[in-house]
Design an enzyme around this catalytic site. Structure first.
Site, PDB file in Angstrom:
ATOM      1  N   ILE A   1       0.835  -1.195   0.000  1.00 24.64           N
ATOM      2  CA  ILE A   1       0.000   0.000   0.000  1.00 24.64           C
ATOM      3  C   ILE A   1       0.875   1.252   0.000  1.00 24.64           C
ATOM      4  CG2 ILE A   1      -0.200  -0.106   2.526  1.00 24.64           C
ATOM      5  CD1 ILE A   1      -3.079   1.036   2.234  1.00 24.64           C
ATOM      6  N   CYS A   2       0.330   2.325  -0.556  1.00 20.20           N
ATOM      7  CA  CYS A   2       0.925   3.655  -0.519  1.00 20.20           C
ATOM      8  C   CYS A   2       2.184   3.711  -1.387  1.00 20.20           C
ATOM      9  CB  CYS A   2       1.181   4.060   0.928  1.00 20.20           C
ATOM     10  SG  CYS A   2       1.607   5.799   1.180  1.00 20.20           S
ATOM     11  N   ALA A   3       3.324   4.000  -0.807  1.00 25.84           N
ATOM     12  CA  ALA A   3       4.575   4.056  -1.558  1.00 25.84           C
ATOM     13  C   ALA A   3       5.138   2.667  -1.837  1.00 25.84           C
ATOM     14  CB  ALA A   3       5.605   4.886  -0.800  1.00 25.84           C
TER      15      ALA A   3
END
Length: 185
Positions: free
Chosen positions: A103-105
């Site tokens: 998730i995310c970066a």
């Protein structure tokens, strides 16, 4: 039957993402291990929250898991990417098509950089999505492509964790956990 999950934490991890995955998957009944990259079990998140991991990653390097899930955050994702031990765990997980979540970066900074998104559709935090080739990038909040599940960021953490729950335990268990948490869908 319990499912085994590894969530590695590196200094600079995104707290909402990590804690949401840990909480939701444990509610579902996962046998979940939170590992620090270093031998020191205390890991500090991107916003100063300290978490005590269950084990250092070195203790589980030769274990197999039903799911390896990576929180994002910076510099947490970069720190995850720098771990040779984690790279080996992810390569082994990928080799047997074991479930991988990021998730995310983390989809861009970890999975894409070590080649695990090759031929896969994925999403990531808006500031990192451009590092994923345009023909394989999605702006959806959660993207599933085979054994890889990616998500966009902190605001999508519950949806992401519930999708991982569905993949591990089925839709009925995900609905049960979701209802118990009063998640509006």
């Amino acid at each position: 039957m319990s499912k085994t999950v590894l969530i590695p934490l590196a200094d600079g991890f995104e707290e909402i993402e990590a804690m949401t995955m840990i909480d939701v998957l444990r509610r579902a009944g996962a046998d979940l291990t939170v590992c620090s990259l270093a031998e020191e079990k205390t890991v500090t998140g991107a916003h100063g929250v300290r978490v005590i991991a269950d084990e250092p990653l070195s203790m589980v390097e030769n274990c197999t898991f039903d799911l390896v899930a990576l929180p994002g955050g910076m510099p947490g994702a970069s720190n995850l990417r720098a771990s040779e031990a984690l790279t080996k765990i992810l390569a082994a997980q990928n080799a047997h098509q074991g479930l991988i979540g990021a998730i995310c970066a983390a989809p861009a900074v970890v999975l894409n950089e070590i080649g695990l998104l090759e031929g896969k559709m994925a999403t990531a935090y808006p500031g990192f999505i451009d590092t994923i080739p345009e023909d394989r990038r999605s702006t959806d909040t959660v993207v599933e492509d085979g054994h890889i599940v990616t998500s966009a960021g902190p605001g999508t953490a519950i949806e992401f964790a519930l999708r991982l729950t569905t993949r591990l335990f089925g839709p009925a268990k995900a609905a049960e956990v979701s209802a118990g948490m009063l998640v509006v869908q």
